[in-house]
Scaffold this motif. Structure first.
Motif, short mmCIF file in Angstrom:
data_model
loop_
_atom_site.label_atom_id
_atom_site.label_comp_id
_atom_site.label_asym_id
_atom_site.label_seq_id
_atom_site.Cartn_x
_atom_site.Cartn_y
_atom_site.Cartn_z
N CYS A 185 15.39 47.31 12.23
CA CYS A 185 14.80 47.21 10.89
C CYS A 185 13.71 48.26 10.68
N LYS A 216 14.01 51.36 3.11
CA LYS A 216 14.55 50.08 2.66
C LYS A 216 14.19 49.02 3.70
N LEU A 263 14.60 45.63 5.59
CA LEU A 263 15.63 44.63 5.88
C LEU A 263 14.98 43.39 6.48
N THR A 301 22.66 44.58 5.03
CA THR A 301 22.33 45.44 3.89
C THR A 301 23.23 45.09 2.70
N THR A 326 22.91 50.08 -0.42
CA THR A 326 22.27 50.66 0.79
C THR A 326 23.33 51.13 1.77
#
Length: 277
Positions: free
Chosen positions: A27, A36, A38, A56, A60
């Protein structure tokens, strides 16, 4: 880690691991590259093992495919990525995604559960390039790349940067070797003790038979002396008997005298001559 994760499609990417640390690292790296965040979801299996999952969305996932130029039909290791980066770091990512190593106290075994056959073959070739012999096998629908032998596993762990694990494995191997050696010595000592005791009992039986048949006083002085020492000292070795004679002799000399007594006892048994004195 992406290439060897559980699910890798343009619609969905799922990284799974029984290690919370590996999931958190995935992550963290994903956030650094794709900006991004997670989340990690935990699922408890029937055997009680906790499985950590990072998923995801489709948008993404599409971004991942575009950035790494991934193919839709099959996964493959991009040689350019390895050429421009560290092969050791790449292999470390593979291990974190699908690798495991057994407790060295039980057996020496390291394996990668690869999601596709082509990836398994490429990984085995990659490991061969660093001098590690890896084999592939299909087990319960999974393509497994495995390594056996402590030295090959040590080389692999060192190559991916897990030097501390390598040291622990080496220490375990040294401990096992010393323990096995100690067991062999103990077993050998026990076998030697049994052998000495059996030989001594045979010698005593021969001496008692001779004594009953013809009397020890009929023996020569040198034979009578070793016979008397043996009767009185069942646990003495031949060397110790030789050292305790009025005129000390070697182990082979004592053995030669017992051979004479044994030959005499065998002759008595042969003719059945065991009359009372």
């Amino acid at each position: 880690m992406l290439l060897f994760c559980r699910t890798l499609t343009r619609q969905h990417i799922c990284f799974q691991s029984e290690s919370r640390i590996s999931a958190e690292l995935f992550c963290s790296l994903f956030s650094a590259v794709f900006h991004k965040k997670l989340s990690i979801e935990e699922h408890v299996r029937k055997n009680g093992v906790v499985l950590c999952s990072c998923d995801t969305d489709s948008e993404t996932a599409e971004a991942v495919f575009q950035k790494y130029h991934l193919a839709d039909d099959a996964r493959a290791i991009d040689s350019e990525i390895i050429a421009t980066n560290s092969l050791g770091v790449f292999t470390a990512g593979v291990f974190l995604a699908c690798g495991s190593v057994n407790d060295p106290n039980k057996e020496y075994h390291l394996e990668f559960a690869c999601p596709e056959e082509k990836l398994a073959e490429q990984l085995a070739t990659l490991l061969g390039d660093i001098g590690v012999t890896a084999k592939t096998v299909l087990r319960r629908g999974q393509n497994i790349v495995y390594i056996k032998g402590s030295e090959s596993i040590e080389d692999t762990l060192t190559f991916i940067g897990a030097s501390q694990c390598t040291l622990e494995l080496m220490n375990t191997k040294i401990y096992k070797d010393i323990r096995n050696k100690a067991n062999r010595i103990a077993n050998c000592d026990a076998a030697n003790i049994d052998k000495v005791v059996k030989a001594a009992m045979k010698q005593i039986d021969d001496i008692k038979l001779i004594d009953k048949a013809v009397g020890l006083d009929t023996l020569s002085e040198e034979l009578r002396e070793v016979a008397q020492i043996r009767i009185e000292n069942i646990d003495m070795s031949l060397q110790e008997i030789g050292e305790n004679l009025s005129e000390p002799i070697s182990r082979s000399g004592v053995n030669h005298r017992f051979q004479k007594l044994a030959k005499m006892a065998d002759e008595i048994r042969r003719v059945g001559g065991c009359n009372e004195k």
